[in-house]
Design a protein around this motif. Structure first.
Motif, PDB file in Angstrom:
ATOM      1  N   ALA A   1       0.840  -1.208   0.000  1.00  0.00           N
ATOM      2  CA  ALA A   1       0.000   0.000   0.000  1.00  0.00           C
ATOM      3  C   ALA A   1       0.868   1.247   0.000  1.00  0.00           C
ATOM      4  O   ALA A   1       0.562   2.232  -0.687  1.00  0.00           O
ATOM      5  CB  ALA A   1      -0.922  -0.010   1.213  1.00  0.00           C
ATOM      6  N   ALA A   2       1.982   1.198   0.738  1.00  0.00           N
ATOM      7  CA  ALA A   2       2.869   2.368   0.814  1.00  0.00           C
ATOM      8  C   ALA A   2       3.523   2.638  -0.547  1.00  0.00           C
ATOM      9  O   ALA A   2       3.586   3.784  -1.003  1.00  0.00           O
ATOM     10  CB  ALA A   2       3.924   2.155   1.896  1.00  0.00           C
ATOM     11  N   LEU A   3       3.967   1.582  -1.206  1.00  0.00           N
ATOM     12  CA  LEU A   3       4.602   1.761  -2.521  1.00  0.00           C
ATOM     13  C   LEU A   3       3.582   2.271  -3.553  1.00  0.00           C
ATOM     14  O   LEU A   3       3.863   3.188  -4.332  1.00  0.00           O
ATOM     15  CB  LEU A   3       5.214   0.433  -2.997  1.00  0.00           C
ATOM     16  CG  LEU A   3       5.819   0.452  -4.403  1.00  0.00           C
ATOM     17  CD1 LEU A   3       7.004   1.415  -4.488  1.00  0.00           C
ATOM     18  CD2 LEU A   3       6.264  -0.954  -4.844  1.00  0.00           C
ATOM     19  N   LEU A   4       2.413   1.681  -3.500  1.00  0.00           N
ATOM     20  CA  LEU A   4       1.348   2.079  -4.435  1.00  0.00           C
ATOM     21  C   LEU A   4       0.995   3.560  -4.238  1.00  0.00           C
ATOM     22  O   LEU A   4       0.861   4.322  -5.209  1.00  0.00           O
ATOM     23  CB  LEU A   4       0.129   1.192  -4.167  1.00  0.00           C
ATOM     24  CG  LEU A   4      -0.952   1.107  -5.213  1.00  0.00           C
ATOM     25  CD1 LEU A   4      -0.419   0.455  -6.482  1.00  0.00           C
ATOM     26  CD2 LEU A   4      -2.121   0.258  -4.679  1.00  0.00           C
ATOM     27  N   ALA A   5       0.857   3.979  -2.971  1.00  0.00           N
ATOM     28  CA  ALA A   5       0.501   5.372  -2.668  1.00  0.00           C
ATOM     29  C   ALA A   5       1.631   6.304  -3.118  1.00  0.00           C
ATOM     30  O   ALA A   5       1.374   7.393  -3.641  1.00  0.00           O
ATOM     31  CB  ALA A   5       0.220   5.542  -1.180  1.00  0.00           C
ATOM     32  N   GLU A   6       2.866   5.865  -2.940  1.00  0.00           N
ATOM     33  CA  GLU A   6       4.001   6.700  -3.348  1.00  0.00           C
ATOM     34  C   GLU A   6       3.955   6.953  -4.863  1.00  0.00           C
ATOM     35  O   GLU A   6       4.068   8.085  -5.321  1.00  0.00           O
ATOM     36  CB  GLU A   6       5.295   5.974  -2.964  1.00  0.00           C
ATOM     37  CG  GLU A   6       6.543   6.812  -3.077  1.00  0.00           C
ATOM     38  CD  GLU A   6       7.794   5.992  -2.744  1.00  0.00           C
ATOM     39  OE1 GLU A   6       7.732   5.130  -1.824  1.00  0.00           O
ATOM     40  OE2 GLU A   6       8.813   6.188  -3.434  1.00  0.00           O
ATOM     41  N   ARG A   7       3.724   5.888  -5.615  1.00  0.00           N
ATOM     42  CA  ARG A   7       3.647   6.027  -7.074  1.00  0.00           C
ATOM     43  C   ARG A   7       2.432   6.893  -7.464  1.00  0.00           C
ATOM     44  O   ARG A   7       2.504   7.715  -8.375  1.00  0.00           O
ATOM     45  CB  ARG A   7       3.512   4.647  -7.733  1.00  0.00           C
ATOM     46  CG  ARG A   7       4.738   3.774  -7.614  1.00  0.00           C
ATOM     47  CD  ARG A   7       5.848   4.241  -8.565  1.00  0.00           C
ATOM     48  NE  ARG A   7       7.081   3.509  -8.332  1.00  0.00           N
ATOM     49  CZ  ARG A   7       7.998   3.836  -7.431  1.00  0.00           C
ATOM     50  NH1 ARG A   7       7.848   4.921  -6.673  1.00  0.00           N
ATOM     51  NH2 ARG A   7       9.088   3.120  -7.265  1.00  0.00           N
ATOM     52  N   ALA A   8       1.306   6.686  -6.762  1.00  0.00           N
ATOM     53  CA  ALA A   8       0.087   7.440  -7.083  1.00  0.00           C
ATOM     54  C   ALA A   8       0.278   8.924  -6.805  1.00  0.00           C
ATOM     55  O   ALA A   8      -0.119   9.781  -7.612  1.00  0.00           O
ATOM     56  CB  ALA A   8      -1.090   6.893  -6.271  1.00  0.00           C
ATOM     57  N   VAL A   9       0.899   9.248  -5.683  1.00  0.00           N
ATOM     58  CA  VAL A   9       1.093  10.660  -5.328  1.00  0.00           C
ATOM     59  C   VAL A   9       2.096  11.314  -6.288  1.00  0.00           C
ATOM     60  O   VAL A   9       1.901  12.459  -6.710  1.00  0.00           O
ATOM     61  CB  VAL A   9       1.499  10.802  -3.844  1.00  0.00           C
ATOM     62  CG1 VAL A   9       1.981  12.217  -3.537  1.00  0.00           C
ATOM     63  CG2 VAL A   9       0.314  10.445  -2.951  1.00  0.00           C
ATOM     64  N   GLU A  10       3.123  10.586  -6.672  1.00  0.00           N
ATOM     65  CA  GLU A  10       4.095  11.122  -7.643  1.00  0.00           C
ATOM     66  C   GLU A  10       3.378  11.568  -8.913  1.00  0.00           C
ATOM     67  O   GLU A  10       3.559  12.683  -9.391  1.00  0.00           O
ATOM     68  CB  GLU A  10       5.070  10.009  -8.060  1.00  0.00           C
ATOM     69  CG  GLU A  10       6.346   9.897  -7.264  1.00  0.00           C
ATOM     70  CD  GLU A  10       7.062   8.549  -7.524  1.00  0.00           C
ATOM     71  OE1 GLU A  10       7.843   8.180  -6.650  1.00  0.00           O
ATOM     72  OE2 GLU A  10       6.809   7.884  -8.571  1.00  0.00           O
TER      73      GLU A  10
ATOM     74  N   GLU B   1      -8.642   1.110   4.813  1.00  0.00           N
ATOM     75  CA  GLU B   1      -7.427   0.554   4.204  1.00  0.00           C
ATOM     76  C   GLU B   1      -7.676   0.143   2.748  1.00  0.00           C
ATOM     77  O   GLU B   1      -6.926   0.515   1.839  1.00  0.00           O
ATOM     78  CB  GLU B   1      -6.967  -0.628   5.090  1.00  0.00           C
ATOM     79  CG  GLU B   1      -5.764  -1.399   4.627  1.00  0.00           C
ATOM     80  CD  GLU B   1      -6.119  -2.542   3.697  1.00  0.00           C
ATOM     81  OE1 GLU B   1      -5.356  -2.757   2.749  1.00  0.00           O
ATOM     82  OE2 GLU B   1      -7.164  -3.196   3.896  1.00  0.00           O
ATOM     83  N   LEU B   2      -8.751  -0.605   2.499  1.00  0.00           N
ATOM     84  CA  LEU B   2      -9.011  -1.047   1.121  1.00  0.00           C
ATOM     85  C   LEU B   2      -9.391   0.141   0.230  1.00  0.00           C
ATOM     86  O   LEU B   2      -9.001   0.211  -0.938  1.00  0.00           O
ATOM     87  CB  LEU B   2     -10.110  -2.131   1.088  1.00  0.00           C
ATOM     88  CG  LEU B   2     -10.458  -2.684  -0.296  1.00  0.00           C
ATOM     89  CD1 LEU B   2      -9.233  -3.213  -1.034  1.00  0.00           C
ATOM     90  CD2 LEU B   2     -11.526  -3.798  -0.193  1.00  0.00           C
TER      91      LEU B   2
END
Ligand code: SAM
Length: 353
Positions: free
Chosen positions: A39-48, A257-258
């Motif tokens: 979830a952290a990696l996904l959010a990082e890519r999404a925010v970028e 979370e989901l």
């Protein structure tokens, strides 16, 4: 102790970030095997990607809940026809214009007129309201969220000046759809309406509830495939929250979370999409909307309805902001966004294509 993210999940996330699509099976696998690290990696890519397109601006839409009268009987919805405990109301043309005028003064440049499927709002009545708003405030966008109507009706309202239309598809799985709706409502018609809206020229929004009864990773994978293929301008997702006077009153709510995980996935599927951190997300967690923005959302929809009717537009239990004045809602959200490094834009907030 939680097992770390596997190489396969890591690869799926990077593949989604790069190609903006996965197979239905891969979407389901990512959902089923997610963990905190994923979830952290996904959010990082999404925010970028979100930052590269929209910077730190958060778009606002002033939500005006124009009627809680509805001919439909969706099993999850607090204002369904069968709920005789609802005190029904509808706003007049003057009430709606007063909300818009107040909202304009507060910095809103998009107004969303949302309501149950209330026969009072014929094409003529609704079209008149839309054109009055557009005449008085030509720099604003009007979004409608008034349910399923005919192609002719969508055309009429678009000609009257409506710019956008929100119609959540609710689920992209026909069998799941039938479990959430009475027999007289059809999945095929819902989807047909979405294509009609697009064809008419609206900026069109679809969406679904997260954690709705009978939802599975497979039905969610279909939702994501639908988003990928339909390419909506907006995508509204928020947790399902039970309403005590509905057949799903004792079902579990969708999770924060989901919902956050799916927000990040949708941002990566369609980087430009307008993605709200919804009121429902703010209802299940005190920082839900902030967390939604930090997962890749870029829109908030503060309530502009008159305070006197807000409690009556109770789609689910414990809905937030039902006692606040409109100005309070905007100020509160602006402070919340600033606290996480974002700000509310005074802007129509069109999609950047
Ligand atoms: N009648 C219009 C329509 O059908 O699109 C707009 C109003 S409808 C109440 C707006 C949205 O509220 C629905 O699309 C649904 O996803 C959401 N909703 C209804 N009941 C809910 C619940 N119990 N929890 C979370 N969202 C809910």
């Amino acid at each position: 102790m939680e097992k770390g993210m596997t190489g396969e999940i890591h690869e799926l996330i990077e593949c989604l970030a790069e190609n903006h699509c996965l197979s239905e099976k891969e979407y389901a696998r990512l959902i089923e095997n997610r963990d905190e690290e994923a979830a952290a990696l996904l959010a990082e890519r999404a925010v970028e990607v979100r930052k590269s397109i929209y910077g730190s601006a958060v778009y606002t839409r002033g939500l005006i809940e124009i009627s809680n009268i509805c001919r439909n009987d969706c099993l999850y919805c607090g204002i369904r026809r069968s709920n005789t405990n609802v005190q029904r109301y509808r706003l007049s043309r003057e009430d709606i214009l007063a909300c818009v005028r107040e909202g304009y003064g507060l910095g809103f440049r998009t107004f969303v007129l949302q309501g149950g499927e209330d026969g009072f709002y014929s094409d003529e009545v609704l079209g008149d309201i839309v054109s009055l708003i557009k005449t008085e405030f030509p720099d604003c966008a009007v979004t409608l969220s008034m349910g399923e109507r005919s192609l002719e009706s969508y055309r009429f309202l678009h000609d009257a000046g409506a710019d956008r239309y929100l119609l959540r598809h609710e689920t992209a799985d026909a069998i799941h759809y039938a479990k959430l709706h009475p027999p007289r409502m059809s999945f095929e018609n819902r989807i047909r309406c979405l294509y009609h809206l697009k064809e008419t020229g609206y900026q069109t929004g679809c969406g679904f509830m997260v954690g709705s009864p009978f939802q599975t990773a497979q039905t969610l994978a279909k939702d994501l495939k639908f988003v990928e293929e339909f390419h909506p301008d907006m995508c509204g997702i928020g947790p399902f929250i039970p309403h005590h006077d509905t057949p799903f009153g004792s079902m579990a709510a969708g999770t924060l979370e989901l919902t956050l995980f799916l927000l990040s996935m949708i941002r990566l599927i369609y980087p430009q999409v307008l993605l709200p951190a919804t009121t429902a997300l703010g209802t299940i967690h005190p920082k839900g909307r902030e967390l939604g923005i930090l997962a890749g959302a870029n829109v908030v929809m503060p309530n502009l309805s008159p305070t006197g009717v807000r409690k009556k537009y109770e789609l689910y239990d414990n809905k937030i902001c039902t006692g606040d004045e409109s100005a309070q809602c905007r100020t509160c959200l602006d402070q919340r966004m600033r606290a996480i490094g974002y700000y509310l834009a005074v802007d129509r907030g069109d999609i950047k294509k």
